[in-house]
Write a protein that holds these residues in place. Structure first.
Motif, short mmCIF file in Angstrom:
data_model
loop_
_atom_site.label_atom_id
_atom_site.label_comp_id
_atom_site.label_asym_id
_atom_site.label_seq_id
_atom_site.Cartn_x
_atom_site.Cartn_y
_atom_site.Cartn_z
N ILE A 153 10.26 9.11 -3.44
CA ILE A 153 10.06 9.59 -4.88
C ILE A 153 10.75 11.06 -4.89
CG2 ILE A 153 8.15 8.44 -5.45
CD1 ILE A 153 6.54 11.07 -4.91
N ALA A 154 11.08 11.51 -6.07
CA ALA A 154 11.86 12.79 -6.17
C ALA A 154 11.30 13.61 -7.59
CB ALA A 154 13.35 12.73 -6.25
N PRO A 155 11.42 14.63 -7.87
CA PRO A 155 11.10 15.25 -8.99
C PRO A 155 11.41 14.62 -10.15
CG PRO A 155 11.76 17.00 -7.47
CD PRO A 155 12.04 15.78 -6.76
N ASP A 156 12.55 13.71 -10.28
CA ASP A 156 13.01 13.19 -11.50
C ASP A 156 12.50 11.77 -11.42
OD1 ASP A 156 14.51 12.19 -9.48
OD2 ASP A 156 16.58 12.34 -10.58
N THR A 157 11.76 11.28 -10.53
CA THR A 157 11.33 9.67 -10.49
C THR A 157 10.70 9.29 -11.89
OG1 THR A 157 10.98 9.82 -8.21
CG2 THR A 157 9.72 8.16 -9.44
N LEU A 158 9.74 10.32 -12.34
CA LEU A 158 9.13 9.58 -13.80
C LEU A 158 9.95 9.77 -14.87
CD1 LEU A 158 5.48 11.28 -13.38
CD2 LEU A 158 6.33 8.87 -12.68
N GLU A 159 10.95 10.54 -15.02
CA GLU A 159 11.82 10.88 -15.93
C GLU A 159 12.74 9.72 -15.93
OE1 GLU A 159 15.40 13.82 -17.59
OE2 GLU A 159 13.77 14.42 -15.91
N ARG A 160 13.15 9.32 -14.73
CA ARG A 160 14.39 8.08 -14.71
C ARG A 160 13.72 6.71 -15.16
NH1 ARG A 160 16.04 6.95 -9.80
NH2 ARG A 160 14.53 8.53 -8.69
N ARG A 176 0.75 -1.28 -0.06
CA ARG A 176 -0.03 0.06 -0.17
C ARG A 176 0.88 1.32 0.07
NH1 ARG A 176 -0.86 -2.55 5.12
NH2 ARG A 176 -0.01 -1.46 6.70
N ASN A 177 2.13 1.09 0.80
CA ASN A 177 2.75 2.51 0.69
C ASN A 177 3.53 2.76 -0.68
OD1 ASN A 177 2.94 3.31 3.54
ND2 ASN A 177 3.18 1.38 3.91
N VAL A 178 3.89 1.73 -1.37
CA VAL A 178 4.71 2.09 -2.59
C VAL A 178 3.71 2.42 -3.55
CG1 VAL A 178 6.62 0.75 -2.15
CG2 VAL A 178 4.87 -0.59 -3.19
N GLU A 179 2.30 1.75 -3.47
CA GLU A 179 1.36 2.14 -4.65
C GLU A 179 0.92 3.61 -4.07
OE1 GLU A 179 -2.71 0.31 -6.17
OE2 GLU A 179 -0.86 -0.90 -6.07
N PHE A 180 0.87 3.98 -2.95
CA PHE A 180 0.63 5.37 -2.78
C PHE A 180 1.54 6.43 -3.39
CE2 PHE A 180 2.17 8.82 0.10
CZ PHE A 180 0.94 9.70 -0.03
N LEU A 181 2.92 5.89 -3.24
CA LEU A 181 3.85 6.60 -3.85
C LEU A 181 3.99 6.69 -5.31
CD1 LEU A 181 7.01 5.89 -1.68
CD2 LEU A 181 6.00 8.31 -1.84
N LEU A 182 3.62 5.82 -5.82
CA LEU A 182 3.62 5.78 -7.26
C LEU A 182 2.34 6.58 -7.94
CD1 LEU A 182 4.87 4.80 -9.86
CD2 LEU A 182 3.45 2.50 -9.89
N ALA A 183 1.41 6.55 -7.25
CA ALA A 183 0.14 7.28 -7.57
C ALA A 183 0.76 8.72 -7.38
CB ALA A 183 -1.22 6.93 -7.24
N LEU A 184 1.28 9.15 -6.14
CA LEU A 184 1.77 10.55 -5.91
C LEU A 184 2.54 10.87 -7.02
CD1 LEU A 184 1.57 12.47 -3.82
CD2 LEU A 184 3.69 11.42 -2.75
N ALA A 185 3.49 10.15 -7.39
CA ALA A 185 4.36 10.69 -8.39
C ALA A 185 3.65 10.95 -9.65
CB ALA A 185 5.58 9.29 -8.56
N LEU A 186 2.79 9.90 -10.05
CA LEU A 186 2.30 10.38 -11.35
C LEU A 186 1.40 11.55 -11.16
CD1 LEU A 186 1.06 6.80 -12.10
CD2 LEU A 186 2.48 8.16 -13.68
N GLY A 187 0.79 12.00 -10.01
CA GLY A 187 -0.24 13.18 -9.83
C GLY A 187 0.83 14.29 -9.89
N LEU A 188 2.04 14.26 -9.32
CA LEU A 188 2.92 15.50 -9.26
C LEU A 188 3.55 15.60 -10.49
CD1 LEU A 188 4.96 14.69 -6.06
CD2 LEU A 188 3.05 16.40 -6.25
N ASN A 189 3.64 14.67 -11.27
CA ASN A 189 4.19 14.85 -12.73
C ASN A 189 5.40 15.61 -12.71
OD1 ASN A 189 4.08 14.16 -15.57
ND2 ASN A 189 2.76 16.21 -15.95
N GLY A 190 6.36 15.47 -11.96
CA GLY A 190 7.80 15.87 -12.22
C GLY A 190 7.63 17.23 -11.69
N GLN A 191 6.73 17.60 -10.59
CA GLN A 191 6.76 19.24 -9.98
C GLN A 191 7.85 19.46 -9.23
OE1 GLN A 191 3.65 21.31 -9.48
NE2 GLN A 191 4.85 22.73 -8.53
N PRO A 192 8.73 20.24 -9.60
CA PRO A 192 9.79 20.85 -9.03
C PRO A 192 9.91 20.78 -7.52
CG PRO A 192 9.54 22.12 -10.86
CD PRO A 192 8.28 21.33 -10.50
N GLY A 193 10.84 20.44 -6.81
CA GLY A 193 11.11 20.79 -5.11
C GLY A 193 10.05 19.65 -4.27
N ILE A 194 9.53 18.70 -4.87
CA ILE A 194 8.48 17.95 -4.06
C ILE A 194 9.37 16.67 -3.64
CG2 ILE A 194 6.70 16.92 -3.78
CD1 ILE A 194 5.13 19.18 -4.83
#
Length: 420
Positions: free
Chosen positions: A367-374, A328-346
């Protein structure tokens, strides 16, 4: 922000775990010595560490047995530690539970049972009610874990299919006094939901459990449905005289751990905001709406000014539709990363304070701002991973998993979103 985001997030997580260590939170709640025997029993991921804390601070005689998860044993001299499987019970848990019940037979009014309970106890205390087998219990747990039901709903069903949960353990100890020390791993800190409340009266009914089964279309074995439909699984109710001398104290909570993490952030010059210690719901949905809140903070300075960290606890759920390795925690994070869509500084970290997210020996991830890009550069599409409930694989490939090993405690999930 002076501290590196990843390091600060990890220090907050470590502080949350440290705040709930049994060596810190158990000793202040130990009772006075009884006239008769002190018998120590318990179950959960933290139960062995709790037992060690009792031994280290108890001068008089005692004996007992506790059941913990494989890998979570702590050496004790006078209390026997038995390891068993979690989250799906096994034969070792079945045998250990039967032996634990033998320990509390033939006690007197002068005796005291000290019961040490933490998260994970529902699977570790395995005593199928008459008519059910171990295989039935295994099938029940697997069905519950995949259902999307909340932890309180799952535990309602468990209480009515067990011969030790729902107050039955305290009833078995009668006429001895029972003092239960609990580490809370459930939203709201309700004692009857911590390890399905083996020493706590249960106001819910078999009909309540049946309603939950129908609500989520949970595929229970026919024998389990028969127990519920016949009312044969009714638990111990409030007012039962066998529980008149049973007392429960919660010695560690998710809120205390969130406050410890907040203190670390403030020491680093970052304001911390605790959004709640009992958040529930689908993990991926929680990630999406938390991304929206984080973007509002970053872009509008509402409702908080940056830099800040948003902290939350509780227990989300995952309705399993794919065949991946998730929690549940990693699923939350993956959805969070998708929702942030690389927003800087988060940046963000989410993990289970027991060190195990889902069935994996992995606490969570960062997760970091570059998670999706990587991820895209590595050929790991995040949307595909989310659809397959395969977030552990996703974060492992990026090198962003958080691995703690057995933490010897359990106060539910920890989530921190750091906004520069």
């Amino acid at each position: 922000m002076a501290a590196a985001p990843r390091d600060l997030l990890r220090r907050m997580f470590d502080a949350a775990i440290a705040a709930a260590q049994p060596a810190r939170c158990v000793p202040p709640h130990l009772p006075a010595a009884p006239k008769g025997r002190l018998v120590v029993i318990g179950a959960g991921k933290a139960s062995a560490a709790m037992a060690r804390a009792v031994e280290d601070h108890w001068a008089g005689p005692l004996d007992g047995l506790v059941v913990t998860r494989y890998g979570y044993a702590v050496p004790c001299e006078r209390i026997e530690i038995v390891e068993a499987a979690h989250p799906v019970p096994d034969a070792a848990g079945l045998t250990a539970t039967a032996r634990l019940l033998e320990r509390v037979k033939n006690l007197t009014e002068d005796d005291l049972v000290l019961c040490l309970i933490s998260g994970g106890g529902s699977a570790l205390l395995t005593a199928p009610i008459e008519g059910l087998s171990l295989e039935d219990k295994q099938a029940i747990n697997l069905a519950l874990l995949k259902s999307g039901a909340t932890i309180s709903e799952m535990n309602c069903i468990r209480r009515h299919l067990s011969s030790i949960k729902g107050g039955r353990l305290a009833a078995a100890c009668h006429p001895a006094r029972v003092l239960t020390l609990q580490l809370s791993d459930v939203p709201g800190d309700d004692p009857m939901n911590i390890a399905s409340g083996p020493t706590v009266a249960d106001p819910t009914t078999c009909n309540d459990a049946l309603a939950i089964v129908l609500r989520y279309a949970i595929d229970l074995p026919r024998a389990a449905l028969t127990v519920l439909e016949s009312q044969a699984g009714e638990s111990i109710k409030p007012g039962d005289p066998r529980l008149a001398r049973a007392e429960t104290r919660i010695v560690a909570t998710p809120q205390q751990s969130l406050e410890a993490a907040a203190a670390i952030a403030r020491e680093a010059g970052i304001e911390a905001h605790i959004l709640g210690d009992s958040l529930e719901g689908e993990a991926r949905d929680a990630g999406t709406w938390m991304a929206g809140i984080a973007r509002q903070v970053a872009n509008r300075q509402q409702p908080f000014r940056t830099p800040c960290v948003l902290l939350s606890g509780g227990e989300t759920t995952v309705t399993v539709r794919g065949d991946g390795r998730g929690g549940r925690n990693v699923e939350f994070l993956l959805a969070l990363a998708l929702g942030l869509n690389g927003q800087p500084g988060i940046h963000a970290l989410a993990g289970d304070t027991d060190g195990v997210d889902g069935a994996e020996e992995i606490a969570g991830a960062i997760i970091a701002p570059d998670t999706l890009e990587r991820a895209w550069a590595a050929g790991t599409p995040p949307q595909d991973a989310l659809a397959r409930n395969d977030a552990h694989t996703f974060f492992e490939r990026l090198g962003d998993s958080v691995v703690t090993g057995p933490t010897l405690t359990n106060v539910n999930d920890f989530r921190a979103i750091l906004i520069a």
